[in-house]
Scaffold this active site. Structure first.
Site, PDB file in Angstrom:
ATOM      1  CG  ASP A  36       0.520  -6.612   0.383  1.00  0.00           C
ATOM      2  OD1 ASP A  36       1.557  -6.061  -0.012  1.00  0.00           O
ATOM      3  OD2 ASP A  36      -0.056  -7.528  -0.247  1.00  0.00           O
ATOM      4  CD  GLU A  80       1.444  -2.470  -1.855  1.00  0.00           C
ATOM      5  OE1 GLU A  80       2.493  -2.557  -2.519  1.00  0.00           O
ATOM      6  OE2 GLU A  80       0.823  -3.471  -1.452  1.00  0.00           O
TER       7      GLU A  80
END
Length: 533
Positions: free
Chosen positions: A210, A260
């Site tokens: 993330d 990401e």
């Protein structure tokens, strides 16, 4: 539980994989408390095997106060009690693998929960403060934040610093409940490498990272200046040493990473995909691209060009847990996605959006690389406009109620049309709309024209045809508004985004169509076909 399916390309399965994103809280509720859980996922593994996916990516399932949907992690080595136990997670990983389905977990390295033991010790004045970014304030009495960095939550002007009673401030690029870690400290690096080993030891095949470009900060924490290079907290060069260390851990387990990484600079984006760093990264250009032939082709070309210098496969995704669902987005006047443009009451033509989403599914599944499918996309679920009192997403709350937030794509799935709560389980944590049973998986499974049947057929063809997945793509001559390209083994994909029907290229076999062809065999607007030359 069903029959295992042999996974293709075992040594580099991730280069062509179809990966299904599971947002556990909204997938299936096994204990009837209204919250999705691991028991619910385990019960639906045969459905996922029949769908034909290669792997499951789980959004954070760790112990968390849920200030930001689980992206505020309090303990990486335990499962949140709302979802189950660590033993259940281990069973799920093993049971999925028996069916030929791998598992990827989500790691959130930029920050932890304010309930994490480290941060609680830091608040008590312990040496753990060095693991975060604590600073005195500016101004005569320290009453001003240490710098002026903007929040990472689009549409908000909230400060990224919170002051404590002792006068110090701490940094949080997201909510105050998510304090940023100090990645200059060796203990932070060591802890995350141990977390990776912990989950690889439990059988996961990979990790999604993330906010992968945010970890490293300029140690001086200077004010933000638009266009300054290097940025004080995005895409700093120090990140690459971190991911090289991580790659060494993954290689010991034959594990894979997907990052990401939101970056406009193609060359800097590609650095994360060098052979000794991340294996893949999410493709946000394609996800946010409007339903427009010229712009989609440019996005595809740019994506393939970005990945080519480092030999990494591209990834393709139409929707995720943060983004307006595809059938809704494609049914609007503005078919692209932009967090800043989200608004309540946007008119939507769901019939048009569904037709386009079906065509987009075949487009994405025919492109070189791996594909991510967000749960419910295979059912053609629309975005739900929730009543304000039901919205829990901090993006809505922190915008003062102007941003609809992300909960509209997180409404619990419908499984059984005639069961209470459409077969999800107990009274769902987010309300399901009245028409939800019409999208139920059991009803769609019996309808050969349904979205679910289309996805099942497409994944079966993709698995059976080595020419799909990773490999070359060659554009073919086509009328304006039409995308046509060839893959290997004589496979063709044609997508009509023009206003009228178009002639289909010569072929020996029609493998699949997203919608019925015209009576004269022409390809109607907003329709895609897979052909064999």
């Amino acid at each position: 539980m069903g029959q295992p399916r042999p996974a293709r390309n075992q040594s580099a399965w991730w280069r062509s994989a179809v990966i299904y994103q599971v947002y556990v809280r909204s997938f299936a509720d096994g204990d009837g408390d209204g919250t999705g859980d691991l028991a619910g996922v385990r019960a639906r593994l045969p459905y996922l095997a029949e769908l034909g996916v290669d792997a499951l990516w789980f959004n954070p399932w760790y112990r968390s106060p849920m200030a930001d949907g689980g992206y505020d992690v309090a303990d990486y080595r335990s499962i949140d009690p709302a979802f189950g136990t660590l033993a259940e997670a281990e069973k799920l990983i093993a049971e999925a693998r028996e069916l030929g389905i791998r598992t990827l977990v989500d790691i959130v390295p930029n920050h932890v929960s304010d309930q994490h033991p480290w941060f609680q010790a830091a608040l008590a004045g312990g040496p753990e403060r060095e693991l975060f970014h604590f600073r005195p304030g500016r101004g005569e009495h320290g009453e001003l934040p240490p710098n002026d960095w903007p929040s990472q939550f689009a549409g908000t002007t909230d400060p990224v610093w919170t002051r404590l009673p002792d006068g110090d401030w701490y940094l949080h690029l997201f909510t105050p409940e998510q304090p940023d870690l100090n990645w200059d400290h060796p203990a932070v690096r060591q802890e995350h490498e141990e977390i990776l080993r912990f989950w690889f030891d439990r059988g996961v095949a990979g990790v999604r990272i993330d906010s992968a470009a945010l970890l490293a900060k300029d140690p001086d924490l200077p004010d933000f200046v638009e266009g300054r290079d290097p940025n004080p907290y995005v895409d700093r060069d120090e990140l690459h040493d971190i991911y090289r260390s991580w790659r060494a851990v993954a290689d010991a387990y034959d594990g894979v990473f997907v990052g990401e990484v939101w970056l406009p600079d193609a060359e800097r984006f590609a650095r994360y995909l060098r052979p000794d760093e991340l294996h893949t990264a999410f493709n946000f250009s394609f996800l946010s691209c409007p339903w427009d032939a010229e712009r989609l082709r440019a996005s595809i070309d740019d994506t393939l060009a970005e990945h080519a210098p480092v030999g990494a496969p591209a990834t393709w995704v139409l929707c995720n847990h943060d983004v307006t669902r595809t059938v809704t987005r494609y049914g609007r006047t503005e078919t692209g996605f932009d967090f800043a443009a989200k608004a309540f009451g946007t008119p939507t033509d769901l019939a048009l959006g569904t037709r386009r989403a079906r065509a987009a599914a075949l487009l994405s599944l025919a492109l070189p690389g791996s594909v991510y499918i967000y749960q419910g996309e295979e059912l053609g679920l629309p975005e739900v406009e929730l009543p304000p009192e039901s919205i829990q997403d901090p993006m809505y709350l922190r915008s003062g109620g102007t941003d609809p937030g992300r909960d509209g794509c997180r409404v619990p799935l419908p499984w059984t049309a005639d069961a209470p709560h459409a077969g999800f389980g107990g009274d769902p944590w987010l309300p399901q709309p009245a028409d939800w049973p019409g999208y139920a998986a059991d009803r769609q499974a019996e309808d050969p024209a349904s979205m679910l049947s289309l996805y099942r057929a497409a994944l079966a063809v993709r698995r059976a045809e080595p020419g799909f997945g990773d490999g070359p793509l060659t554009w073919l001559p086509a009328p304006a508004g039409v995308l046509a390209f060839a893959r290997t083994d004589g496979l063709l994909c044609v997508v009509n985004l023009a206003d009228g029907p178009v002639e289909i290229p010569g072929h020996s076999e029609l493998l699949l169509a997203s919608s019925p062809l015209d009576a004269d065999g022409f390809l109607p607007p907003d329709t895609a076909v897979w052909l064999r030359a």
